[in-house]
Design an enzyme around this catalytic site. Structure first.
Site, PDB file in Angstrom:
ATOM      1  N   ARG A   1     -67.419 -22.773   4.155  1.00  0.00           N
ATOM      2  CA  ARG A   1     -66.144 -22.056   4.125  1.00  0.00           C
ATOM      3  C   ARG A   1     -66.423 -20.573   4.357  1.00  0.00           C
ATOM      4  O   ARG A   1     -67.358 -20.024   3.777  1.00  0.00           O
ATOM      5  CB  ARG A   1     -65.494 -22.228   2.744  1.00  0.00           C
TER       6      ARG A   1
ATOM      7  N   LYS B   1     -63.467 -26.879 -10.724  1.00  0.00           N
ATOM      8  CA  LYS B   1     -62.078 -27.241 -11.023  1.00  0.00           C
ATOM      9  C   LYS B   1     -61.551 -28.282 -10.026  1.00  0.00           C
ATOM     10  O   LYS B   1     -60.924 -29.254 -10.410  1.00  0.00           O
ATOM     11  CB  LYS B   1     -61.143 -26.015 -10.932  1.00  0.00           C
TER      12      LYS B   1
ATOM     13  N   ARG C   1     -64.589 -12.448  -4.512  1.00  0.00           N
ATOM     14  CA  ARG C   1     -63.767 -13.409  -5.265  1.00  0.00           C
ATOM     15  C   ARG C   1     -64.062 -13.335  -6.769  1.00  0.00           C
ATOM     16  O   ARG C   1     -63.155 -13.468  -7.585  1.00  0.00           O
ATOM     17  CB  ARG C   1     -64.011 -14.831  -4.743  1.00  0.00           C
TER      18      ARG C   1
ATOM     19  N   ARG D   1     -53.009 -17.404 -10.751  1.00  0.00           N
ATOM     20  CA  ARG D   1     -54.217 -16.589 -10.635  1.00  0.00           C
ATOM     21  C   ARG D   1     -53.962 -15.153 -11.109  1.00  0.00           C
ATOM     22  O   ARG D   1     -54.881 -14.344 -11.123  1.00  0.00           O
ATOM     23  CB  ARG D   1     -54.624 -16.522  -9.168  1.00  0.00           C
TER      24      ARG D   1
ATOM     25  N   ARG E   1     -72.601 -24.475  -1.060  1.00  0.00           N
ATOM     26  CA  ARG E   1     -71.565 -25.495  -0.834  1.00  0.00           C
ATOM     27  C   ARG E   1     -71.324 -25.713   0.661  1.00  0.00           C
ATOM     28  O   ARG E   1     -71.298 -24.772   1.450  1.00  0.00           O
ATOM     29  CB  ARG E   1     -70.265 -25.036  -1.505  1.00  0.00           C
TER      30      ARG E   1
HETATM   31  P1  AMP Z   1     -59.541 -21.563  -3.909  1.00  0.00           P
HETATM   32  O1  AMP Z   1     -59.758 -22.722  -2.999  1.00  0.00           O
HETATM   33  O2  AMP Z   1     -58.708 -21.900  -5.116  1.00  0.00           O
HETATM   34  O3  AMP Z   1     -60.817 -20.839  -4.264  1.00  0.00           O
HETATM   35  O4  AMP Z   1     -58.638 -20.510  -3.081  1.00  0.00           O
HETATM   36  C1  AMP Z   1     -59.094 -19.957  -1.867  1.00  0.00           C
HETATM   37  C2  AMP Z   1     -58.318 -18.685  -1.558  1.00  0.00           C
HETATM   38  O5  AMP Z   1     -56.917 -18.971  -1.417  1.00  0.00           O
HETATM   39  C3  AMP Z   1     -58.380 -17.589  -2.635  1.00  0.00           C
HETATM   40  O6  AMP Z   1     -59.564 -16.817  -2.547  1.00  0.00           O
HETATM   41  C4  AMP Z   1     -57.117 -16.800  -2.297  1.00  0.00           C
HETATM   42  O7  AMP Z   1     -57.291 -16.000  -1.136  1.00  0.00           O
HETATM   43  C5  AMP Z   1     -56.133 -17.912  -1.938  1.00  0.00           C
HETATM   44  N1  AMP Z   1     -55.436 -18.398  -3.149  1.00  0.00           N
HETATM   45  C6  AMP Z   1     -55.527 -19.637  -3.703  1.00  0.00           C
HETATM   46  N2  AMP Z   1     -54.748 -19.750  -4.784  1.00  0.00           N
HETATM   47  C7  AMP Z   1     -54.133 -18.543  -4.925  1.00  0.00           C
HETATM   48  C8  AMP Z   1     -53.201 -18.017  -5.867  1.00  0.00           C
HETATM   49  N3  AMP Z   1     -52.755 -18.744  -6.915  1.00  0.00           N
HETATM   50  N4  AMP Z   1     -52.786 -16.733  -5.693  1.00  0.00           N
HETATM   51  C9  AMP Z   1     -53.211 -15.994  -4.666  1.00  0.00           C
HETATM   52  N5  AMP Z   1     -54.105 -16.415  -3.754  1.00  0.00           N
HETATM   53  C10 AMP Z   1     -54.572 -17.681  -3.883  1.00  0.00           C
END
Ligand code: AMP
Length: 221
Positions: free
Chosen positions: A158, A16, A169, A91, A125
């Site tokens: 990460r 994404k 996740r 989310r 990654r």
């Molecule tokens: P991502 O980079 O989108 O995979 O996000 C990394 C982490 O940020 C996630 O595993 C959550 O801990 C937090 N996070 C990102 N977006 C959200 C969201 N919309 N709601 C809650 N936590 C989020």
């Protein structure tokens, strides 16, 4: 010009972020990634960063209220006047309901990728500490191991790309985020991509092409 208010939905590691960057650049609209906003806050050790660091490392979700207020503030910025791409938000159904109270969404693009492929992609990654460029240890390795081709920065994994966090996740995705697929389908806003392509052939370019086709169909280009 029509406002391009788009959501990219899908499991972590489905591509994404990379697709969002390309689409955002092409249409001169911002990519709004809540994950990036949180990571930046953690890096800068702000109040927000302190609140979310441990939650993120465990692979859990930041509370809805905090996330929604952050997005609301971000979407009020003038650079969103022609639209935006939301990447990683909403989310949860709660977040989606809250969003619908202050924004009109045009389309939700649903990324598909099987679980084994997600694990393979995420665990390999690597990200540049300096400029954020993304690599993969076998699919897209840097010329020199551990060093960014673009800026010479150090590459790192990460903390939430470690296998235990990846599994968490994916579990969180299935339980809390996947219900959004039916939620948005029920509102006639959902567009599935990458459904008939072999996982190994799903590249950002393929996803972007399909998204552009959806934009054309919707008259957004
Ligand atoms: P991502 O980079 O989108 O995979 O996000 C990394 C982490 O940020 C996630 O595993 C959550 O801990 C937090 N996070 C990102 N977006 C959200 C969201 N919309 N709601 C809650 N936590 C989020």
């Amino acid at each position: 010009m029509k406002k391009i208010n788009i959501i990219l939905l899908g499991p972590p590691g489905a591509g994404k972020g990379t697709a969002a960057k390309q689409i955002a650049e092409k249409h001169s609209i911002p990519q709004i990634s809540t994950g990036d906003i949180f990571r930046e806050a953690v890096k800068k050790e702000t109040e927000l960063g302190k609140q979310v660091k441990a939650i993120m490392e465990r692979g859990e979700l930041v509370p809805d209220e905090l996330t929604v207020s952050l997005v609301k503030e971000r979407l009020a910025q003038p650079d969103t006047s022609n639209g935006y791409i939301l990447d990683g938000f909403p989310r949860t159904v709660n977040q989606a309901e809250a969003l619908s109270e202050f924004q009109e969404i045009k389309a939700v693009i649903n990324f598909n990728l099987p679980e084994e492929e997600i694990i393979r992609r995420l665990s390999g990654r690597r990200v540049c500490k300096n400029c954020g460029a993304i690599y993969h240890i076998t699919d897209f390795p840097p010329k020199k191991e551990g060093i960014c081709d673009k800026c010479g920065g150090e590459l790192y994994q990460r903390p939430d790309d470690k296998i235990e966090s990846i599994k968490k996740r994916l579990e969180v995705y299935k339980e809390q985020t996947a219900p959004l697929i039916d939620y948005y389908r029920g509102k006639n806003l959902l567009y599935d991509i990458n459904t008939t392509i072999e996982p190994k052939d799903i590249t950002p370019e393929v996803s972007v092409k399909q998204i552009e086709e959806i934009f054309e169909k919707l008259g957004l280009t």
